[in-house]
Design an enzyme around this catalytic site. Structure first.
Site, PDB file in Angstrom:
ATOM      1  N   ASP A 273      91.298  53.352 -24.313  1.00 25.72           N
ATOM      2  CA  ASP A 273      89.905  53.366 -23.855  1.00 25.72           C
ATOM      3  C   ASP A 273      89.064  52.565 -24.851  1.00 25.72           C
ATOM      4  OD1 ASP A 273      87.847  54.999 -21.976  1.00 25.72           O
ATOM      5  OD2 ASP A 273      87.034  54.793 -23.999  1.00 25.72           O
ATOM      6  N   ASN A 281      77.834  47.872 -23.163  1.00 27.15           N
ATOM      7  CA  ASN A 281      77.460  47.255 -21.884  1.00 27.15           C
ATOM      8  C   ASN A 281      75.947  47.253 -21.713  1.00 27.15           C
ATOM      9  OD1 ASN A 281      78.754  45.904 -19.834  1.00 27.15           O
ATOM     10  ND2 ASN A 281      78.989  47.679 -18.528  1.00 27.15           N
ATOM     11  N   ASP A 290      82.193  42.495 -19.216  1.00 25.46           N
ATOM     12  CA  ASP A 290      83.383  41.954 -18.554  1.00 25.46           C
ATOM     13  C   ASP A 290      84.216  41.126 -19.517  1.00 25.46           C
ATOM     14  OD1 ASP A 290      82.569  43.161 -16.251  1.00 25.46           O
ATOM     15  OD2 ASP A 290      81.783  41.339 -15.307  1.00 25.46           O
ATOM     16  N   GLU A 316      86.846  51.228 -18.202  1.00 25.57           N
ATOM     17  CA  GLU A 316      87.274  50.679 -19.493  1.00 25.57           C
ATOM     18  C   GLU A 316      88.587  51.289 -19.972  1.00 25.57           C
ATOM     19  OE1 GLU A 316      84.287  54.012 -20.515  1.00 25.57           O
ATOM     20  OE2 GLU A 316      84.696  52.581 -18.901  1.00 25.57           O
TER      21      GLU A 316
END
Length: 431
Positions: A273, A281, A290, A316
């Site tokens: 993770d 983000n 991304d 993620e």
């Protein structure tokens, strides 16, 4: 921003296999009655099945590629049947053959680059209109001015470029060269199995046309193979959509579930993770998020050197499968990839000072301010034990170990057998 797919040899493999099989069968001699009867109906059967498949999935481009190839096959097969039955060609054989050799690559190239639009019905009508217009004009000229049309088609316009080996009209070679260039450019810009199949299919058509009246059933075999290439490309792309994650290029969750059903008795599963991904983000934007996911995926994909295979689990999260491995064998490889990710610097430009065009970009690139950031991953890993009844339980244990890695300070690898932070493999600075 979507990352363009990379060119892969696997895009060409199904089409090349079909092309090779078609060439081998075309050169076979003394075929029995069963195969000769099969070749007579094979193009029609392939069109019906492949066309229905494309129609169900609304793949109009592929459908019209098949229709174009089949129309050329039908027109030329009528001529070859007459030639086999009577030992001579029909009066209109030459003009029909030359028209097919010229129009087939042109229409094939047109429909190959004509992508589907939002309004599928309008798109369908437009394609039908183009096909009907070209066909009606060609038919009208062939019926009204056959000799003049034949002379125009067969005229050698560039004597210096015409070799003795050329068995097609000169304009046909020009059409094939132009379409080849267009399809190669299309594949380079957008590598897809369909674009690869179009290239290989055009090669098959180019090989088959000069041998229409020479090798028996060449037309039947190669046209069937070309249509099969297109149908196989549709199936290939459907498989990729279902089993491969478009953003990262890794196999997706469905592929992971399928792989887990084929594991043996000894295996290791890991869950990874990205640490603080939501905060990252929100701070830098989804485009940079991304980019981070693609970075992590590219590093995890190198776990194959340790016998593992990485999958995009969702969001993620990533899963890694080690088949036939023990926990002790896998831990060093997992820690190595974790360290590579942690040490990788991502350089970000000032988004507010982003240039409006390329000229401003070149002028400001040297003076633009940039910052370097890094991301870390936490990894939980579990080995299959006798008490685990199925792979889902092993994956659940790895997920619990992932939560333990988060609680241990992140940026570390913890196995399900570890109950505390001690014994975890981690870097000097956790995030």
């Amino acid at each position: 921003m979507r990352r363009p797919s990379a060119a892969r040899v696997s895009h060409f493999m199904p089409s090349l296999a079909l092309l090779t099989a078609g060439l081998a069968v075309a050169y076979m001699k003394d075929l029995n009655v069963f195969f000769t009867s099969l070749f007579n109906v094979l193009p029609t059967l392939v069109l019906l099945l492949g066309g229905a498949y494309c129609g169900v999935y609304k793949r109009q481009r592929e459908l019209f590629l098949m229709i174009t190839v089949y129309i050329a096959y039908f027109l030329l097969d009528t001529q070859t049947d007459y030639f086999r039955d009577n030992g001579t060609v029909r009066e209109d054989a030459a003009v029909v053959f030359h028209l097919c050799c010229l129009l087939l690559p042109m229409l094939f190239g047109l429909f190959a680059v004509w992508e589907e639009r939002t309004h599928l019905f309008q798109d369908l009508i437009a394609r039908l209109a183009v096909l009907a217009a070209v066909g009606s004009v060609a038919l009208g000229l062939e019926q009204s001015f056959p000799q003049a049309l034949l002379a125009w088609l067969a005229d050698i316009r560039w004597p210096a470029l015409h070799g003795e080996w050329m068995s097609l009209i000169q304009l046909s070679y020009v059409a094939f060269i132009i379409v080849f260039a267009i399809l190669i450019t299309q594949y380079v810009r957008k590598p897809r199995p369909l674009h690869a199949a179009q290239l290989v299919g055009l090669m098959g058509v180019f090989w088959a046309l000069p041998k229409t009246f020479i090798l028996p059933f060449t037309l039947n075999i190669m046209c069937s193979q070309v249509m099969l290439m297109i149908a196989a490309a549709v199936a290939h792309e459907a498989y990729q959509m279902a089993f491969r994650d478009e953003l990262t290029g890794l196999p997706g969750r469905r592929a992971l579930n399928e792989r887990m059903q084929r594991l043996g008795r000894n295996y290791v599963l890991a869950m990874g993770d990205v640490d603080h991904f939501k905060k990252f983000n929100d701070t830098y934007g989804h485009d940079v998020g991304d980019q981070v996911l693609r970075l992590v995926a590219s590093k995890l994909s190198k776990i194959t050197s340790g016998g593992g295979r990485a999958y995009r689990y969702g969001g993620e999260e990533f899963a890694i499968v080690f088949a036939g491995k023990t926990l002790e064998e896998c831990m060093p490889h997992l820690d190595a990839v974790r360290e590579v990710i942690a040490n990788y610097q991502i350089h970000l430009r000032d988004q507010q000072a982003r240039p409006q065009d390329d000229l401003q970009g070149r002028q400001r690139r040297a003076a633009s301010q940039a910052c370097a950031v890094s991301v870390t991953v936490s990894i939980g890993v579990a080995e299959r034990l006798p008490e685990h009844r199925n792979p889902e339980e092993v994956l659940k244990s790895a997920d619990q170990a992932l939560y333990a890695a988060k609680g241990a300070g992140r940026n570390c690898v913890i196995s399900s057998s570890q109950t505390s932070k001690r014994g975890a493999v981690r870097t000097s600075a956790a995030s």
